[in-house]
Scaffold this motif. Structure first.
Motif, PDB file in Angstrom:
ATOM      1  N   HIS A  10       0.843  -1.201   0.000  1.00  0.00           N
ATOM      2  CA  HIS A  10       0.000   0.000   0.000  1.00  0.00           C
ATOM      3  C   HIS A  10       0.874   1.244   0.000  1.00  0.00           C
ATOM      4  O   HIS A  10       2.082   1.174   0.226  1.00  0.00           O
ATOM      5  CB  HIS A  10      -0.956   0.011   1.202  1.00  0.00           C
ATOM      6  N   THR A  12       0.626   5.132   1.758  1.00  0.00           N
ATOM      7  CA  THR A  12      -0.139   5.911   2.739  1.00  0.00           C
ATOM      8  C   THR A  12       0.258   7.381   2.670  1.00  0.00           C
ATOM      9  O   THR A  12       1.445   7.715   2.728  1.00  0.00           O
ATOM     10  CB  THR A  12       0.094   5.360   4.160  1.00  0.00           C
ATOM     11  N   HIS A 219       4.380   7.056   3.840  1.00  0.00           N
ATOM     12  CA  HIS A 219       5.282   5.901   3.684  1.00  0.00           C
ATOM     13  C   HIS A 219       4.788   5.012   2.550  1.00  0.00           C
ATOM     14  O   HIS A 219       3.638   5.124   2.127  1.00  0.00           O
ATOM     15  CB  HIS A 219       5.397   5.091   4.987  1.00  0.00           C
ATOM     16  N   ALA A 221       4.559   0.895   1.452  1.00  0.00           N
ATOM     17  CA  ALA A 221       4.654  -0.449   2.039  1.00  0.00           C
ATOM     18  C   ALA A 221       4.838  -1.486   0.945  1.00  0.00           C
ATOM     19  O   ALA A 221       4.208  -1.418  -0.113  1.00  0.00           O
ATOM     20  CB  ALA A 221       3.397  -0.766   2.837  1.00  0.00           C
ATOM     21  N   TYR A 257       8.619  -1.251  10.009  1.00  0.00           N
ATOM     22  CA  TYR A 257       8.984   0.010   9.353  1.00  0.00           C
ATOM     23  C   TYR A 257      10.480   0.273   9.494  1.00  0.00           C
ATOM     24  O   TYR A 257      11.078  -0.091  10.506  1.00  0.00           O
ATOM     25  CB  TYR A 257       8.255   1.198  10.005  1.00  0.00           C
ATOM     26  N   GLU A 267       7.774   0.409   4.702  1.00  0.00           N
ATOM     27  CA  GLU A 267       7.090  -0.569   5.552  1.00  0.00           C
ATOM     28  C   GLU A 267       7.098  -1.895   4.801  1.00  0.00           C
ATOM     29  O   GLU A 267       7.086  -1.906   3.567  1.00  0.00           O
ATOM     30  CB  GLU A 267       5.638  -0.103   5.776  1.00  0.00           C
TER      31      GLU A 267
HETATM   32 ZN    ZN Z   1       1.359   1.472   6.147  1.00  0.00          ZN
END
Ligand code: ZN
Length: 310
Positions: A10, A12, A219, A221, A257, A267
């Motif tokens: 993902h 974010t 961040h 991931a 992380y 992440e």
């Molecule tokens: Zn995240």
């Protein structure tokens, strides 16, 4: 070398307005809101997740809408552009749709031989739609965008850095291979990934550092299948000298992380247990979900959060 990473999980970012953010991703881009929950560390702030039908890894754009947060200032040390994969021949549809909606920053470019339609999110977030042939991931079909032109998921992210060498080395350790170079850009790709396979590094030695705010990526991931794979990745990163957090339960995935040499926060997130953990797939994203540790605050949280109208 790490072999367990399968592409992005993902991305974010931060937003200023939950309602506007929700409308942009669901009504305009046609993604499905797959979870409406709150920030684990600030439970009076929403955490909104948008993706495909089930919120598959590699399709999930997530937001923390902080009311009144100031806009970020783009610069180095951040993810500067998040690219979504769309079917071949669909960019004309998207150009018309985004133009009609008054979306800013529309620009069609060719990069690495691919057609790329750049646009800005509600807070100046850098996005692009990229025509990709043969992407097998099914776009969300029950939204306002027809499936034949819909978003498959992420194609990849671009990181803007002053010096790309250490980050490229890290990505190679994480399983990525350099596949192309063009101007200031270096493209890395993961083999046998989930479709969200690319990381482009844009190296601009004189770029001023970014200042995070609304419209900034917080961040990015990367996906691993399960907790065993995550522990193996964690050990490899720690052995290589990275300062990695302990495993954190994020209800819909487990997360670790670490800050990368170029300044971007990475992440590693598991594909398990997924977004159907606490509601039926048919009703994903409808009810406000509150993590167990904040459950006693539900009444207060519901009073503080501005309701989102779908
Ligand atoms: Zn995240």
């Amino acid at each position: 070398m790490i072999t367990q990473i399968k592409g992005l999980h993902h991305v974010t970012s931060m937003a200023a307005d939950a309602q506007e953010n929700n409308a942009f991703f669901t009504r305009l881009l046609g993604l499905r809101r797959v979870k409406k929950t709150v920030n684990f560390d600030a439970p009076d702030v929403y955490h909104l997740y948008y993706g495909d039908e089930t919120g598959s890894a590699g399709t999930i754009m997530t937001y923390f809408p902080f009311p009144h947060i100031v806009k970020g200032r783009p610069g180095s040390g951040e993810v500067s552009e998040t690219a979504f994969s769309v079917p071949e021949g669909s960019l004309g549809y998207w150009r018309d749709r985004l133009t009609l909606a008054g979306v800013g920053g529309l620009e069609e470019v060719e990069q690495f031989g691919e057609k790329r339609l750049r646009f800005l999110g509600p807070d100046g977030d850098g996005f692009a739609l990229v025509e990709t042939s043969g992407d097998p991931r099914a776009p969300y079909a029950r939204g306002p965008v027809p499936a034949e032109t819909g978003i498959h998921g992420f194609r990849g992210v671009t990181m803007r850095l002053r010096d790309g060498a250490a980050t490229a080395e890290l990505l190679k350790f994480m399983g990525y291979e350099e596949v192309a170079r063009e101007g200031t850009m270096t493209r890395l790709a993961i083999r046998d990934g989930n479709g969200a396979d690319l990381v482009d590094l844009e190296v601009l030695p004189d770029a001023a550092p970014a200042r995070q705010g609304a419209g900034s990526v917080h961040h990015v991931a990367f996906a691993v299948e399960d907790r065993a794979a995550q522990l193996a990745v964690r050990k490899a990163l720690v052995d290589a000298g990275a300062h990695v957090t302990p495993v954190i339960d994020r209800d819909y995935f487990w997360a670790i992380y670490f800050r990368t040499p170029g300044g971007v926060l990475f992440e590693i997130a598991t594909n398990e247990p997924g977004f159907a953990r606490d509601e039926d797939v048919a009703h994903l994203g409808e009810a406000l979900k509150i993590p167990a540790q904040h459950a006693h605050l539900r009444e207060r949280i519901e009073q503080l959060l501005v309701p989102i109208t779908d």
